[in-house]
Write a protein that holds these residues in place. Structure first.
Motif, short mmCIF file in Angstrom:
data_model
loop_
_atom_site.label_atom_id
_atom_site.label_comp_id
_atom_site.label_asym_id
_atom_site.label_seq_id
_atom_site.Cartn_x
_atom_site.Cartn_y
_atom_site.Cartn_z
N THR A 145 0.86 -1.19 0.00
CA THR A 145 0.00 0.00 0.00
C THR A 145 0.89 1.23 0.00
O THR A 145 2.11 1.15 0.23
N ALA A 146 0.30 2.40 -0.23
CA ALA A 146 1.07 3.64 -0.23
C ALA A 146 1.74 3.87 1.12
O ALA A 146 2.90 4.32 1.18
N HIS A 147 1.04 3.54 2.20
CA HIS A 147 1.62 3.74 3.54
C HIS A 147 2.77 2.76 3.78
O HIS A 147 3.80 3.14 4.37
N GLU A 148 2.63 1.52 3.33
CA GLU A 148 3.71 0.55 3.51
C GLU A 148 4.94 0.95 2.70
O GLU A 148 6.08 0.86 3.18
N GLN A 149 4.72 1.43 1.49
CA GLN A 149 5.84 1.86 0.66
C GLN A 149 6.54 3.07 1.27
O GLN A 149 7.77 3.18 1.22
N ALA A 150 5.79 3.98 1.88
CA ALA A 150 6.40 5.15 2.53
C ALA A 150 7.32 4.70 3.66
O ALA A 150 8.43 5.22 3.81
N ARG A 151 6.88 3.72 4.45
CA ARG A 151 7.73 3.23 5.54
C ARG A 151 8.98 2.53 4.99
O ARG A 151 10.07 2.66 5.55
N ALA A 152 8.82 1.78 3.90
CA ALA A 152 9.98 1.12 3.30
C ALA A 152 10.99 2.15 2.78
O ALA A 152 12.20 1.99 2.94
N LEU A 153 10.49 3.23 2.17
CA LEU A 153 11.39 4.28 1.67
C LEU A 153 12.08 5.00 2.82
O LEU A 153 13.27 5.35 2.72
N LEU A 154 11.39 5.23 3.91
CA LEU A 154 12.02 5.86 5.06
C LEU A 154 13.10 4.96 5.66
O LEU A 154 14.15 5.43 6.09
N ALA A 155 12.84 3.66 5.68
CA ALA A 155 13.86 2.72 6.17
C ALA A 155 15.11 2.79 5.31
O ALA A 155 16.24 2.80 5.81
N ALA A 156 14.91 2.84 3.98
CA ALA A 156 16.06 2.94 3.08
C ALA A 156 16.79 4.27 3.28
O ALA A 156 18.02 4.32 3.25
N ALA A 157 16.03 5.35 3.49
CA ALA A 157 16.65 6.66 3.68
C ALA A 157 17.47 6.71 4.96
O ALA A 157 18.52 7.37 5.02
N LEU A 158 17.02 6.01 5.99
CA LEU A 158 17.75 6.01 7.26
C LEU A 158 19.12 5.36 7.14
O LEU A 158 20.05 5.72 7.86
N THR A 159 19.27 4.38 6.27
CA THR A 159 20.55 3.70 6.11
C THR A 159 21.37 4.27 4.97
O THR A 159 22.52 3.88 4.77
N TYR A 160 20.80 5.21 4.22
CA TYR A 160 21.44 5.70 2.99
C TYR A 160 22.80 6.34 3.28
O TYR A 160 23.81 6.01 2.63
N TYR A 161 22.86 7.25 4.23
CA TYR A 161 24.09 8.03 4.41
C TYR A 161 25.22 7.19 4.95
O TYR A 161 26.38 7.32 4.51
N ARG A 162 24.92 6.31 5.90
CA ARG A 162 25.99 5.43 6.38
C ARG A 162 26.47 4.51 5.26
O ARG A 162 27.67 4.25 5.12
N ARG A 163 25.54 4.06 4.41
CA ARG A 163 25.93 3.21 3.28
C ARG A 163 26.82 3.98 2.31
O ARG A 163 27.84 3.47 1.83
N GLU A 164 26.45 5.22 2.01
CA GLU A 164 27.25 6.02 1.09
C GLU A 164 28.62 6.34 1.68
O GLU A 164 29.62 6.38 0.96
N GLU A 165 28.68 6.57 2.99
CA GLU A 165 29.97 6.80 3.62
C GLU A 165 30.86 5.57 3.50
O GLU A 165 32.07 5.67 3.28
N LYS A 166 30.27 4.39 3.65
CA LYS A 166 31.04 3.16 3.50
C LYS A 166 31.61 3.06 2.08
O LYS A 166 32.76 2.67 1.89
N VAL A 167 30.79 3.39 1.08
CA VAL A 167 31.26 3.33 -0.31
C VAL A 167 32.47 4.24 -0.48
O VAL A 167 33.48 3.87 -1.12
N ALA A 168 32.40 5.45 0.09
CA ALA A 168 33.51 6.39 -0.02
C ALA A 168 34.76 5.84 0.67
O ALA A 168 35.88 5.94 0.14
N TRP A 169 34.59 5.26 1.86
CA TRP A 169 35.75 4.71 2.57
C TRP A 169 36.29 3.48 1.85
O TRP A 169 37.51 3.26 1.81
N TRP A 170 35.42 2.65 1.28
CA TRP A 170 35.91 1.50 0.51
C TRP A 170 36.77 1.96 -0.67
O TRP A 170 37.80 1.38 -0.96
N HIS A 171 36.31 3.02 -1.34
CA HIS A 171 37.10 3.55 -2.45
C HIS A 171 38.44 4.07 -1.93
O HIS A 171 39.49 3.88 -2.57
#
Length: 562
Positions: free
Chosen positions: A277-303
């Protein structure tokens, strides 16, 4: 004497490079738990989604006792399962053999593992621990840093005459990566047609090819260890405990966000977004957004860790990397102030060149050759470069000359000079990550809150005061201003292809809101250049310069793309 001037049966020539000893010395001591690892992959494989291509279909692992184990992944689902199995098995094996390493040739294997961790958003921290601990050893980097051969290529197949002896590969079998991909597709086709006997024959050939590459990696490791003794370097150099690039782990805020992510995922419904549902998808997107910056920082450090492990020849082709040819001390270490605990600074004039496509900023990480200055950090056993922290960069009229200012505590000053400048640490993201966490926390439980973020995530129409509809008088600027001033913590979208007047419209709307309604407006975009273009257009449209809060830095004499 060149190799091509010798008879075909003559032994292959090699010699040590000037930097051979430190590179060879960083090779680890052999361990009974060591792995020798090689992928077979198809970069063009897809399952109908053009945004996700590639498949690592064969994961070859040879142990120190020369027992070979091929792991197959014939589709995307199997690839995810094999990736998880690989990381978990390797992590468990390290508990049994803490001194073990995974040897591979060239950076493809670690690059692919990083890509899979990001693709499937799983086991990122476990992979990060393995990378930072120096578990993966790229023998290509060691060869390039230490050995010069009488061939025009450093392909492992070109090196094999040095160490494979009477085990040189059969020229009649699968002998190249592109042939492996063709054979893999033949195997899939035969399997689809039900010709299992022929398909299994091809599978066996692919496994033999991959197993030989793993064996070749083991033989190369052993040959390099012998060369380390020959060069008087030895191997198994001790890595200082304070020298490894370490991950401080999750902060309390990050641990709280991890728990919040679990709660959001629990309320996000099915795995397939199309079934949410739209509400379930919103929560899934927020979950992805919460981990986004730490994930991107890891990519930068891996490089960053990858760059520290590369020999000079490879660094010269890397974007936003400055390889130093000459370093002159323009101002030696001096206190930055009269305080007793003042930091010491020095200014270096570096001559060298930027890699192709470089667009450096004012901050850099500064790298030294081993053994390096005090407290330098590096991935365990990188054997090439050490990271000495951050520095500020000043450009000159000559793109091949830069000024670098280093800062250190007085007890840690040194005389060594850098060999390369690398991209700086990733930007800090705590403020925006904290704000995402607030919105995510508000979204737990029953009904989602009514605000602009949730409106966008659920694709709700714009909400105006009194449930009024969006104005449509035909005058775009008037309509947009009216909608914004009536907006109820929501959004208004203006869409159009390039050249349709979005910048002109934005300038007119912003100017009206600032001058007539006294709004404070933030301008964000995917690059500083886009922001500055809009602000310059605002000034040209007559907005008072005192109302614009960003300096124009377009006059910096930094090099453009090359």
């Amino acid at each position: 004497m060149r190799q091509r001037d010798l008879p075909a049966e003559a032994p292959m020539l090699y010699e040590f490079k000037p930097g051979a000893q430190p590179a060879l010395a960083m090779l680890p001591d052999p361990s009974p738990g060591d792995w020798f690892f090689d992928f077979e992959g198809d970069p063009l494989y897809d399952e109908g989604d053009p945004s996700v291509v590639g498949l690592e279909y064969l994961w070859g692992i040879l142990d120190a006792q020369e027992m070979f184990d091929p792991w197959w992944a014939l589709d995307r689902g199997e690839e995810r399962r094999v990736f998880i199995r690989f990381i978990e098995t390797l992590t468990a094996r390290r508990e049994q053999f803490p001194d073990m390493h995974v040897y591979h040739y060239a950076p493809y294997e670690t690059s692919a593992l990083k890509r899979l961790a990001i693709r499937y958003q799983t086991h990122e921290d476990a992979l990060d621990d393995l990378l930072r601990a120096g578990v993966f050893v790229d023998l290509y980097a060691t060869v390039r840093a230490a050995i010069r051969i009488g061939k025009g290529s450093y392909s492992i197949k070109k090196l094999e005459p040095l160490y494979m002896g009477d085990q040189l590969r059969d020229p009649d079998g699968v002998t190249a990566g592109d042939a492996s991909i063709v054979a893999f597709h033949e195997f899939l086709q035969l399997t689809h047609e039900g010709n299992s006997s022929a398909a299994e024959g091809i599978r066996a050939d692919l496994a033999d090819y991959n197993g030989y590459d793993c064996l070749s990696t083991l033989r190369l490791r052993d040959w390099l260890l012998a060369r380390a003794v020959e060069a008087g370097a030895g191997y198994g150099a001790v890595v200082p405990a304070d020298g490894a690039v370490s991950d401080p782990g999750l902060t309390p805020d990050q641990e709280a966000r991890a728990r919040l992510v679990e709660e959001l995922i629990a309320g996000s419904g099915p795995m397939d977004p199309a079934q949410r549902t739209a509400h379930e998808q919103a929560r899934a997107l927020l979950a992805a957004a919460l981990t986004y910056y730490r994930r991107e920082e890891k990519v930068a450090w891996w490089h960053h860790i990858d760059l520290l492990g590369q020999p000079r020849e490879e660094l010269e082709s890397q974007r936003d990397v400055f390889v130093v040819d000459d370093a002159e001390v323009q101002q030696d270490w001096t206190p930055s102030s009269t305080r007793a605990n003042a930091a010491f600074r020095r200014v270096l004039r570096l001559t060298g060149r930027w890699g192709p496509g470089s667009t450096p900023g004012s901050g850099v990480s500064i790298a030294y050759a081993a053994p390096g200055p005090p407290k330098a950090q590096f991935p365990a056993r990188s054997g090439t470069l050490l990271r000495s922290g951050e520095a500020t960069l000043e450009f000159t009229d000559d793109p091949d000359v830069v000024l670098v200012t280093e800062s250190r505590p007085s007890a840690l000053i040194f005389s060594e000079r850098p060999v390369a400048l690398l991209p700086p640490s990733p930007p800090r993201s705590k403020v925006i990550a904290d704000r995402i966490a607030v919105v995510a926390q508000q979204s737990l439980g029953g009904a989602l809150p009514e605000n602009a973020v949730i409106d966008l995530l659920t694709r709700r129409p714009s909400r105006l005061v009194g449930d009024k509809p969006l104005p449509h008088t035909g005058e775009d600027i008037t309509d947009i201003v009216a909608a914004l001033t009536l907006m109820q913590d929501s959004y208004v979208a203006v869409q159009g292809p390039p050249g349709t007047g979005k910048t002109h419209t934005a300038c007119a709307v912003i100017k009206t809101l600032v001058e007539q309604h006294h709004w404070r407006i933030g301008v964000v975009a995917q690059s500083h250049a886009v922001v500055e273009h809009l602000l310059a257009a605002l000034l040209a449209a007559g907005l008072d310069a005192e109302a614009v809060g960003k300096m124009d830095n377009r006059s910096d004499p930094r090099p453009g793309p090359t």
